[in-house]
Design a protein around this motif. Structure first.
Motif, mmCIF file in Angstrom:
data_model
loop_
_atom_site.group_PDB
_atom_site.id
_atom_site.type_symbol
_atom_site.label_atom_id
_atom_site.label_comp_id
_atom_site.label_asym_id
_atom_site.label_seq_id
_atom_site.Cartn_x
_atom_site.Cartn_y
_atom_site.Cartn_z
ATOM 1 N N LYS A 107 -2.038 8.385 13.970
ATOM 2 C CA LYS A 107 -3.122 9.322 14.243
ATOM 3 C C LYS A 107 -2.676 10.603 14.951
ATOM 4 O O LYS A 107 -3.389 11.594 14.911
ATOM 5 N N GLU A 156 -9.827 17.150 7.877
ATOM 6 C CA GLU A 156 -10.363 16.917 9.226
ATOM 7 C C GLU A 156 -9.683 15.686 9.819
ATOM 8 O O GLU A 156 -9.623 14.640 9.162
ATOM 9 N N GLY A 174 -10.551 13.646 12.206
ATOM 10 C CA GLY A 174 -11.392 12.539 12.642
ATOM 11 C C GLY A 174 -11.351 12.372 14.147
ATOM 12 O O GLY A 174 -10.515 12.964 14.847
ATOM 13 N N PRO A 175 -12.213 11.531 14.695
ATOM 14 C CA PRO A 175 -12.380 11.437 16.155
ATOM 15 C C PRO A 175 -11.179 10.859 16.891
ATOM 16 O O PRO A 175 -10.975 11.159 18.069
ATOM 17 N N ASP A 176 -10.362 10.040 16.231
ATOM 18 C CA ASP A 176 -9.248 9.391 16.916
ATOM 19 C C ASP A 176 -7.900 10.023 16.594
ATOM 20 O O ASP A 176 -6.864 9.543 17.058
ATOM 21 N N SER A 233 -5.301 13.647 15.776
ATOM 22 C CA SER A 233 -5.072 15.010 16.247
ATOM 23 C C SER A 233 -3.870 15.617 15.544
ATOM 24 O O SER A 233 -2.960 14.909 15.106
ATOM 25 N N HIS A 236 -7.094 23.073 11.022
ATOM 26 C CA HIS A 236 -7.681 21.993 11.819
ATOM 27 C C HIS A 236 -6.781 21.591 12.986
ATOM 28 O O HIS A 236 -6.958 20.492 13.541
ATOM 29 N N ASP A 254 -5.582 20.869 16.510
ATOM 30 C CA ASP A 254 -6.300 20.594 17.760
ATOM 31 C C ASP A 254 -5.624 21.250 18.957
ATOM 32 O O ASP A 254 -6.277 21.534 19.961
#
Length: 341
Positions: free
Chosen positions: A85, A109, A111-113, A115, A136, A138
């Motif tokens: 991730k 994207e 996703g929440p978990d 980067s 995208h 982070d």
């Protein structure tokens, strides 16, 4: 200098080691290019021949580029689907590569978990700011190992001025919500470390101070390495908020918090996670890293340790089959952690 690639594992794969590595926040480090517009003397170039050596001896060449943008995106997608991730984009200097834009613009994207982090020397951020702002990503992590033209020249062998680097940091702050700095502690910048810290605190930028990782490439200047004791002592005069994090993967960190800004220090005294091959590794005594990253290089290889090219698996012929690629990498990680490579 490149070692022959290791043999690929059989198709029956135990995913446990790869999933554990991901759960412990292990990194996927993706190198776009071995080339850089500066030449820091300590550069390990993610295990490839670094720019300073190529400058000194043109016969020492890094691996040739084997992956195009579609191949990079396929590898990243395959391994993220397999559980990794935290993706870090490196070089050389990644923004010197024509691959950087199509790959970074093509990322889905996270996703929440998950980067995406770009690691850069900062000199090319202004040039590429328009399209970087549309990615995208982070986070951007800027290497700031110098704080004057003189130290930049001494460390990086360049006539680029420090103003270009500092401007790149300011542009990154305009584009991205999270910008961090990292500084390698060395004799050449020892007189500027507090200035770098002050610069970071004034701009509320997290900064990481790192002790030198010894490699074959930088052993000729090993006497430039300095311990972290002085900056730790100084940080203790600024805050009492200090704790140690010894993660299940990677280096231990001494973490300070000053007015909400995290400052961390990586040094040998805090330990690191050793597994499998590390137990008998011939360079273990001078490694401060442990197993914390899988490195994807521009030549289509994946390896679990920058100091061990003999553990590199060549996966470029598997890119057209993402499921098989993921199984191969999972098997490779399992063999590494079990000490059977």
């Amino acid at each position: 200098m490149a070692a022959p690639p290791v043999s690929l594992p059989a198709s029956g794969v135990d995913w446990t080691a790869l999933h554990n590595f991901a759960a412990l926040r292990g990194q996927l480090r993706v190198s776009f290019t071995p080339h850089c517009n500066i030449a820091c003397w300590f550069c390990h170039n993610e295990g490839d021949v670094p720019p300073p050596l190529t400058r000194q001896d043109p016969a020492q060449r890094p691996r040739p580029q084997q992956l195009d943008a579609d191949a990079y995106l396929a590898v990243i997608g395959s391994l993220m689907n397999a559980g990794l991730k935290r993706v870090y984009f490196t070089g050389g200097e990644p923004l010197t590569s024509p691959i950087a834009r199509p790959v970074l613009e093509g990322l889905t994207e996270p996703g929440p978990d998950a980067s995406y982090t770009l690691i850069t020397n900062g000199t090319r951020i202004r040039t590429h700011r328009s399209w970087l702002a549309r990615t995208h990503l982070d986070k951007v992590k800027v290497s700031l190992h110098y704080f004057s033209d003189a130290s930049l020249r001494a460390i990086a062998g360049t006539r680029i001025g420090i103003g270009t680097v500092l401007d790149g940091i300011e542009v990154a702050r305009e584009i991205f919500e999270r910008v961090e700095l990292n500084t390698l502690l060395q004799r050449e910048n020892a007189h500027e470390v507090r200035q770098i810290l002050d610069f970071a605190l004034e701009r509320r930028l997290p900064v990481q101070f790192i002790e030198l990782v010894g490699t074959d490439f930088n052993e000729g200047r090993a006497n430039s390495a300095v311990p972290a004791d002085e900056i730790i002592a100084h940080l203790r005069t600024l805050t009492s908020d200090e704790h140690i994090e010894v993660a299940g993967v990677g280096q231990g960190r001494r973490v300070f918090r000053i007015d909400g800004i995290e400052i961390d220090v990586i040094h040998r005294d805090l330990g690191r996670h050793h597994v499998g091959q590390c137990g008998t590794c011939p360079v273990r005594s001078r490694c401060v890293e442990g197993f914390w990253a899988l490195r994807v290089d521009h030549g289509g290889g994946i390896q679990p340790c920058l100091l061990r090219n003999d553990l590199r698996a060549d996966v470029k012929d598997l890119i057209a089959d993402p499921a098989r690629l993921a199984r191969t990498v999972a098997g490779h990680v399992a063999a590494f952690t079990e000490g059977t490579l």
